[in-house]
Design a protein around this motif. Structure first.
Motif, PDB file in Angstrom:
ATOM      1  N   ASP A  60      -1.268  -7.621   1.510  1.00 29.71           N
ATOM      2  CA  ASP A  60      -0.039  -6.833   1.597  1.00 29.71           C
ATOM      3  C   ASP A  60       1.204  -7.739   1.630  1.00 29.71           C
ATOM      4  O   ASP A  60       1.959  -7.768   2.605  1.00 29.71           O
ATOM      5  N   PHE A  99      -3.519   3.818   3.579  1.00 30.61           N
ATOM      6  CA  PHE A  99      -4.374   2.747   4.072  1.00 30.61           C
ATOM      7  C   PHE A  99      -3.917   2.262   5.453  1.00 30.61           C
ATOM      8  O   PHE A  99      -2.718   2.153   5.712  1.00 30.61           O
ATOM      9  N   ASN A 100      -4.896   1.971   6.305  1.00 29.95           N
ATOM     10  CA  ASN A 100      -4.631   1.410   7.624  1.00 29.95           C
ATOM     11  C   ASN A 100      -3.910   2.404   8.545  1.00 29.95           C
ATOM     12  O   ASN A 100      -3.367   2.041   9.584  1.00 29.95           O
ATOM     13  N   TYR A 138       0.823  -1.206   0.000  1.00 32.19           N
ATOM     14  CA  TYR A 138       0.000   0.000   0.000  1.00 32.19           C
ATOM     15  C   TYR A 138       0.863   1.264   0.000  1.00 32.19           C
ATOM     16  O   TYR A 138       0.336   2.374  -0.067  1.00 32.19           O
ATOM     17  N   SER A 144       0.841  -3.530   6.959  1.00 27.58           N
ATOM     18  CA  SER A 144      -0.592  -3.370   7.205  1.00 27.58           C
ATOM     19  C   SER A 144      -1.240  -4.675   7.663  1.00 27.58           C
ATOM     20  O   SER A 144      -0.696  -5.760   7.462  1.00 27.58           O
ATOM     21  N   CYS A 145      -2.440  -4.541   8.231  1.00 28.97           N
ATOM     22  CA  CYS A 145      -3.202  -5.716   8.676  1.00 28.97           C
ATOM     23  C   CYS A 145      -4.102  -6.221   7.545  1.00 28.97           C
ATOM     24  O   CYS A 145      -5.311  -6.394   7.723  1.00 28.97           O
ATOM     25  N   ASP A 146      -3.511  -6.428   6.382  1.00 29.12           N
ATOM     26  CA  ASP A 146      -4.247  -6.950   5.235  1.00 29.12           C
ATOM     27  C   ASP A 146      -3.414  -8.061   4.620  1.00 29.12           C
ATOM     28  O   ASP A 146      -2.238  -7.876   4.319  1.00 29.12           O
TER      29      ASP A 146
END
Length: 381
Positions: free
Chosen positions: A327, A360-361, A290, A322-324
């Motif tokens: 990613d 993001f995040n 991101y 990130s917490c995705d």
């Protein structure tokens, strides 16, 4: 030309200590070298920097100082360049499909050069900027390009004369044609094919009473990558000779984006986590998909990772902060084993990286410093 910015281990360590990580380092001297190379190898060609590749103000200001023109694609880019002090005469609104606000800002700022590739665009331009100068974008298929822009843009050559006539009927100044062979094009073949098509269309237009005077050969000029070796000098020599052969008396433009900015930036990122997952080694970095590594998705780019460590390499997965679960930048990337806190240098990351980064995040965009402004203060060369 193999010139590109690549910081030393000492520089990486001092910069990380001073500014923290992640950090992007941009060299305006490398911008100047890239611009000089294009000027030398495409003499007489007007260079329009494609701002979308990297809108960093340091890059923009250096190019403006060098005499560059600019390819803008949105109201935001037009407003930004105007605020920087760049005159409207040095900009072309080169988005084939323009927004209402984009045309409004173009009128307000005095931009009068445009590209288009469809019938629906003609009345929009004629109404917003009567008598504006337009270039018809012609489709040139090049599936070998890293990013094939012709899937989305470009009028079929068979439709060109019809569109030129419609533009003339609505009072627009039909100035010429443009094309784009696609991003990171690895040979001159697509350019040569496109130039032949455009020569035929210029001749057909002349018979129909047009006096077109401009040809924009677009961008696509490549930079060094870890997957392919390209002789850019030889490639541009072929392009230059073909342009001279087919368009000896025509004003030529080019729109280099990646070539101008891709080699001017280095990312310094660090390892913030390590673990074994299902028997595989994972490393988590403080910059990710991101952020600066957005080019993995949007630009299909495979980045070099320099760790300054020696030893036997292992395959590893690299993920962002990130917490995705999306990613994840690389799988099975061969690397010397790393520890938390280890620094990684990523060269050739100036194009389509920070430009497409997000917050993001809640992760801030990676800060940018200008190498020439900070190196002396850190005692670096």
């Amino acid at each position: 030309m193999n010139s590109y910015l690549k910081l030393s281990q000492v520089a990486v360590e001092k910069l990380a200590e001073q500014y923290g990580t992640p950090l992007l380092v941009v060299s305006t001297e490398q911008v100047e070298r890239n611009y000089a190379f294009m000027e030398e190898n495409l003499p007489g060609v007007k260079l329009y920097y494609a701002v979308k590749a990297n809108p960093n103000e340091g890059i923009i200001r250096k190019l403006a100082e060098l005499g560059s023109y600019f390819d803008v694609a949105s109201d935001g880019e037009m407003q930004f360049l105007t605020e920087v002090g760049i005159e409207p005469e040095r900009m072309v609104y080169a988005n084939p499909v323009k927004t209402p606000n984009g045309l409004k800002v173009a009128k307000e700022t005095g931009i009068y050069k445009f590209t288009f590739d469809s019938e629906s665009e003609i009345s929009k331009m004629a109404k917003a900027i009567p008598g504006g100068s337009v270039l018809l974008r012609v489709r040139v298929d090049n599936p070998k390009a890293l990013v094939d822009l012709n899937k989305k843009f470009g009028a079929h050559p068979d439709d060109a004369l019809h569109l030129l006539k419609l533009a003339r009927e609505q009072g627009l100044d039909v100035a010429g044609l443009c094309f784009h062979v696609g991003s990171q094009s690895s040979s001159a073949n697509a350019y040569v094919a496109a130039l032949k098509i455009c020569r035929r269309l210029f001749d057909e237009a002349k018979l129909a009473g047009f006096n077109m005077r401009i040809l924009d050969i677009g961008g696509g000029f490549p930079i060094p990558s870890i997957t392919e070796t390209i002789d850019i000098s030889a490639m541009i020599k072929v392009i230059r000779e073909t342009v001279t052969q087919y368009f000896p008396d025509t004003e030529i433009w080019a729109e280099p984006g990646r070539f101008m900015c891709g080699t001017v930036s280095n990312l310094i990122t660090s390892v913030i986590g390590t673990q074994r997952r299902d028997g595989n080694q994972w490393y988590f970095l403080d910059d990710g998909l991101y952020g600066t590594f957005s080019g993995v998705i949007f630009d299909h780019w495979d980045f070099e990772l320099e760790t300054f460590k020696s030893g036997e390499k292992i395959p590893a997965t690299f993920a962002g902060p990130s917490c995705d679960s999306l990613d994840i930048m690389f799988f099975d990337k061969m690397i010397t084993p790393l520890d938390i806190g280890d620094l990684i240098l990523v060269p050739n990351c100036g194009a389509y990286t920070s430009a497409s980064a997000t917050v993001f995040n809640g992760f801030a965009k990676t800060p940018i410093v200008i190498w020439e402004e900070v190196k002396d203060t850190l005692g670096l060369k």
